[in-house]
Design an enzyme around this catalytic site. Structure first.
Site, PDB file in Angstrom:
ATOM      1  N   GLY A  70      -1.104  -0.138  -5.233  1.00  0.00           N
ATOM      2  CA  GLY A  70      -1.741  -0.733  -6.417  1.00  0.00           C
ATOM      3  C   GLY A  70      -0.666  -1.372  -7.287  1.00  0.00           C
ATOM      4  O   GLY A  70       0.533  -1.191  -7.053  1.00  0.00           O
TER       5      GLY A  70
ATOM      6  N   GLN B 201       0.367  -0.614 -10.169  1.00  0.00           N
ATOM      7  CA  GLN B 201       1.245   0.384 -10.784  1.00  0.00           C
ATOM      8  C   GLN B 201       1.681   1.443  -9.765  1.00  0.00           C
ATOM      9  O   GLN B 201       1.964   2.579 -10.130  1.00  0.00           O
ATOM     10  CB  GLN B 201       0.555   1.043 -11.983  1.00  0.00           C
ATOM     11  CG  GLN B 201       0.505   0.168 -13.224  1.00  0.00           C
ATOM     12  CD  GLN B 201       1.905  -0.181 -13.733  1.00  0.00           C
ATOM     13  OE1 GLN B 201       2.853   0.585 -13.607  1.00  0.00           O
ATOM     14  NE2 GLN B 201       2.045  -1.351 -14.317  1.00  0.00           N
ATOM     15  N   SER B 202       1.749   1.077  -8.512  1.00  0.00           N
ATOM     16  CA  SER B 202       2.107   2.045  -7.469  1.00  0.00           C
ATOM     17  C   SER B 202       3.500   2.658  -7.695  1.00  0.00           C
ATOM     18  O   SER B 202       4.498   1.929  -7.822  1.00  0.00           O
ATOM     19  CB  SER B 202       2.070   1.330  -6.115  1.00  0.00           C
ATOM     20  OG  SER B 202       2.736   2.106  -5.140  1.00  0.00           O
ATOM     21  N   ASN B 203       3.541   3.968  -7.732  1.00  0.00           N
ATOM     22  CA  ASN B 203       4.829   4.673  -7.832  1.00  0.00           C
ATOM     23  C   ASN B 203       5.585   4.565  -6.518  1.00  0.00           C
ATOM     24  O   ASN B 203       6.808   4.500  -6.494  1.00  0.00           O
ATOM     25  CB  ASN B 203       4.594   6.146  -8.161  1.00  0.00           C
ATOM     26  CG  ASN B 203       3.930   6.310  -9.498  1.00  0.00           C
ATOM     27  OD1 ASN B 203       4.482   5.922 -10.517  1.00  0.00           O
ATOM     28  ND2 ASN B 203       2.716   6.861  -9.507  1.00  0.00           N
TER      29      ASN B 203
ATOM     30  N   ALA C 115       5.488   2.043  -4.432  1.00  0.00           N
ATOM     31  CA  ALA C 115       6.095   0.707  -4.329  1.00  0.00           C
ATOM     32  C   ALA C 115       7.378   0.659  -5.158  1.00  0.00           C
ATOM     33  O   ALA C 115       8.405   0.152  -4.702  1.00  0.00           O
ATOM     34  CB  ALA C 115       5.100  -0.356  -4.795  1.00  0.00           C
TER      35      ALA C 115
END
Ligand SMILES: Cc1ncc(COP(=O)(O)O)c(C=O)c1O
Length: 311
Positions: A65, A67-69, A71
């Site tokens: 997403g 706000q992917s942690n 990523a």
């Protein structure tokens, strides 16, 4: 036999005891695994980056997403270890760039935004990207969503092994964690099986539903058991998954959750609005079904900045 890894996480992480309105709460602080790679993903990424080095890759590709942690941790570790990060993020570039997305820009990751329809085929999209790069002579590793597969789950087998003495000494009978892509849950579950512990692994879903995750976690476990020839038997009816703490949907926080995040902040613990806020809410409601539970804090601090208006 298990895959090899490089050590990146600052482990073992502590288990701390808190008093929450008279209740004794144990929290395993995996939000302290590192600074810029903080949270659960770094434990999985230790295995993927070993592979990336071994295969002499130039690019590390993953998805998530906005706000992917996962990523963000992948982009950061790529830069730290000398790879070029490539991210496929679901949604549109939001402005002002905040939280994890802001960090991804600072890391100068190559970012491709994909819409929800395209994201349903994200594995194919990433594979096509890999083929495209390889035709140009670049070596690429593709890490699946959340690093949740038969490689990434070993990060949470490690975490469970790390807690073995604590679990036995304190008679912990259940561990609660957030479930976003299923790898953390699968790793903890496998770890408990490998150690022969009588321990329940309880997952609080933050997206999709119980049917989806039962299938996905079962599949990850079956592939791992087969690939590494493990002496483990399980039945998916052993999974304890709660789907009633998602609220309106993925990354949509709700009031009780926000209030809980504020309450925990006063104890010096920051939960995030996407994963650990919902998981902790579920943990407080469901731990009554057990004698002595532990909450696994899987991180997510940077996304708080992208949800400021909720506070
Ligand atoms: C902070 C945080 N906690 C929990 C999870 C869930 O872990 P998993 O994807 O292994 O289910 C994620 C990622 O999805 C996360 O970023």
């Amino acid at each position: 036999m298990r895959p090899q890894k490089i050590n990146l996480a600052l482990t073992p992480t502590p288990v701390e005891e808190f008093d929450l309105e008279g209740e004794k709460i144990f929290i395993k602080r995996d939000d302290l695994t590192e600074l810029l790679a903080s949270g659960n993903k770094i434990r999985k990424l230790e295995y993927f980056f070993f592979k990336a080095k071994e295969e002499k890759c130039e690019k590390v590709v993953t998805c998530g997403g906005i706000q992917s942690n996962h990523a963000r941790a992948t982009a950061y570790l790529s830069r730290k270890l000398g790879f070029k990060p490539v991210l496929f993020l679901r949604g549109e570039s939001e402005k002002p760039y905040d939280g994890n997305l802001f960090l991804n820009y600072l890391f100068d990751a190559e970012i491709h935004f994909v819409n929800s329809e395209q994201y349903k085929k994200i594995d194919t999209i990433m594979e096509e990207y890999k083929n495209y790069c390889e035709k140009r002579g670049e070596r690429v590793i593709v890490i699946p969503e959340g690093g949740s597969d038969e490689i990434g789950l070993w990060g949470y087998v490690d975490a469970l092994f790390e807690m073995e003495n604590f679990i036995i000494e304190k008679k912990i009978d259940s561990i609660f964690c957030a479930v976003g892509s299923g790898g953390t849950y699968a790793g903890l579950f496998l770890g408990a099986k490998l150690l022969g512990l009588n321990l329940k692994i309880c997952g609080i879903l933050v997206t999709r539903n119980k049917e989806y995750f039962t299938k996905k976690i079962k599949n990850i476990l079956e592939r791992t058991i087969e690939k590494y020839n493990l002496p483990v038997k399980f039945d998916s009816t052993e999974f304890i998954l709660y789907e009633n703490y998602i609220g309106e949907g993925y990354a949509i926080p709700y009031n009780e959750e926000i209030e809980l995040i504020k309450k925990l902040s006063k104890k010096g613990i920051i939960l995030d609005p996407v994963y650990t806020g919902k998981a902790f809410h579920g943990f407080l409601k469901e731990k009554k079904n057990f004698n002595n539970s532990l909450f696994l804090h899987t991180g997510g601090i940077f996304s708080v900045f992208a949800f400021k208006e909720y506070f």
